[in-house]
Design an enzyme around this catalytic site. Sequence first.
Site, PDB file in Angstrom:
ATOM      1  N   ASN A   1      -6.292 -24.071  -6.281  1.00 38.11           N
ATOM      2  CA  ASN A   1      -5.589 -22.832  -5.956  1.00 38.11           C
ATOM      3  C   ASN A   1      -5.845 -22.371  -4.532  1.00 38.11           C
ATOM      4  O   ASN A   1      -5.089 -21.563  -3.993  1.00 38.11           O
ATOM      5  CB  ASN A   1      -6.000 -21.717  -6.921  1.00 38.11           C
ATOM      6  CG  ASN A   1      -5.008 -21.537  -8.062  1.00 38.11           C
ATOM      7  OD1 ASN A   1      -3.958 -22.169  -8.093  1.00 38.11           O
ATOM      8  ND2 ASN A   1      -5.349 -20.676  -9.004  1.00 38.11           N
TER       9      ASN A   1
ATOM     10  N   GLY B   1      -5.621 -14.096   3.512  1.00 38.39           N
ATOM     11  CA  GLY B   1      -6.782 -14.207   4.374  1.00 38.39           C
ATOM     12  C   GLY B   1      -8.080 -14.140   3.595  1.00 38.39           C
ATOM     13  O   GLY B   1      -8.087 -14.232   2.366  1.00 38.39           O
TER      14      GLY B   1
ATOM     15  N   ARG C   1      -3.284  -3.778  -6.130  1.00 39.25           N
ATOM     16  CA  ARG C   1      -2.249  -4.613  -6.741  1.00 39.25           C
ATOM     17  C   ARG C   1      -1.792  -4.099  -8.096  1.00 39.25           C
ATOM     18  O   ARG C   1      -0.614  -4.193  -8.443  1.00 39.25           O
ATOM     19  CB  ARG C   1      -2.757  -6.050  -6.861  1.00 39.25           C
ATOM     20  CG  ARG C   1      -2.888  -6.733  -5.507  1.00 39.25           C
ATOM     21  CD  ARG C   1      -3.501  -8.113  -5.621  1.00 39.25           C
ATOM     22  NE  ARG C   1      -3.446  -8.798  -4.331  1.00 39.25           N
ATOM     23  CZ  ARG C   1      -3.929 -10.021  -4.124  1.00 39.25           C
ATOM     24  NH1 ARG C   1      -4.489 -10.695  -5.117  1.00 39.25           N
ATOM     25  NH2 ARG C   1      -3.831 -10.572  -2.929  1.00 39.25           N
TER      26      ARG C   1
END
Length: 511
Positions: free
Chosen positions: A104, A111, A341
Amino acid sequence: MQKKAATILILMLSFVLVIAGCGSGNQNKKDNQGQNDTKKEEAAGNEAVSGASKTTYTPLDQLQDKYDIIIVGAGGAGMSAALEAKSKGLNPVIFEKMPVAGGNTLKASSGMNASETKFQKEQGIEDSNDLFYEETLKGGHGTNNKELLRFFVDNSASAIDWLDSIGIRLNNITITGGMGEKRTHRPEDGSAVGQYVANGLLKNVQEQEIPLFVNANVKEITEKDGKVNGVKVLFDEKDEKTITADAVVVTTGGYGSNMDMISKVRPDLEGLVTTNQEGSTGDGIQMIEELGGTTVDMDQIQVHPTVQQDKSYLIGEVVRGEGSILVSNEGKRFVNELDTRDKVTAAINELADKSAYLVFDSGVKSRAKAIDQYEKMGFVIAGDSIEALAQEMGVPADQLKTTLDTWNNAVKDKNDAEFGRTTGMDNDLSKGPFYAIKIGPGIHYTMGGVKINTNTEVVNKDGEPIPGLFAAGEVVGGLHGENRIGGNSVAEIIIFGRQAGVKSAEYVQAQ
């Protein structure tokens, strides 16, 4: 005299050209292709790396029966562990079940978060480990494992230094959701971090002559007299071998591609696309549980808000960090784009069709090089003007123009009166052409996994280390709590991957 020297030089050059021309025509084609590939990578700022898919891995006939340390999984954590173990004088091996290394890690785009780094100081960014700790704890709703989190932030700057020391420079700094300071470190040219880091680590693994076998599916971790002592590996889906070692480091990643595991703990996520590579199936977690290891937060699965749905492809947070906004199909903003998120995902899910558009200008496109890849994949909609973009998007042009005008005024005044955004506002959206990418939520990251201590030793239900067993990366749970901050996964694999290499080496040397 000058003529004589010139004649000698011409003869020498001719000799070199003849030697270089020896060999088959096919080899020349391969060499030329390799040179062309290298030039392309250098142009992209990846001078020190070569693509994982172009790599020659260790042939099976070089397999040994015993190694000092077996590392299961060749993502960022596994390769970092191998390099540190090798630097301690040990003989590690890496087994990767997929055809290429990288896992992954190759898909990471935004970043690597780190605080108090030399690159931040060079650029006048004032940051602290304590602030990084507090913001990550807040992002995880206070449920993070505090010991792991403290180790994580305190060792983040040294991880950036270590990468830099082996030719992987992350000195282009941006910001991600939930962070109050610029601490998301990217390659110098602003390109996607994952391939750059993974390929750079792979290059170092090869230079250190660390054996790395692909299509090597570890099926079981073995133990003897209460100590882990090796693995059973299936090579090329047909040839099983038992390989022994004094320690095993599990870096197999999470379970984001195992819908059976996900549906058992989060049936509400059935039907969502996943950004995970197909090898992320939770194998390491299951093998560790069979040895008495325990898990934490298995129902904590992060849904990323900005995923291109047709190809299940993550659109990195860097696009928002560099100034883009999210708009609905009505052309209106509806959320603080750089909130955590989970909150941005919830806002998208409240929209009628549970999808939205990232809207940005040529300035964002120039600063977030990952967009070049999205464009090549056909995700990017373009328009020379806001009105032209609106037509391509199918949203009301007057509303989209009003939205952008309002946003640009907010950037100018440093005051987002609508949604309270305070970061990613260094530049407005006024430089045409203008662009958009249609996105929706997708399964992205599994916060849950096996329990470890700060030595990366896997612990049992009583909190006691299982002798000889270590783990690092997404296979581990606890660090992120209920919500992971963007940029913390790459940091985790490097910080704890290194620690696993160091501590497994110390364990072996003490035996």
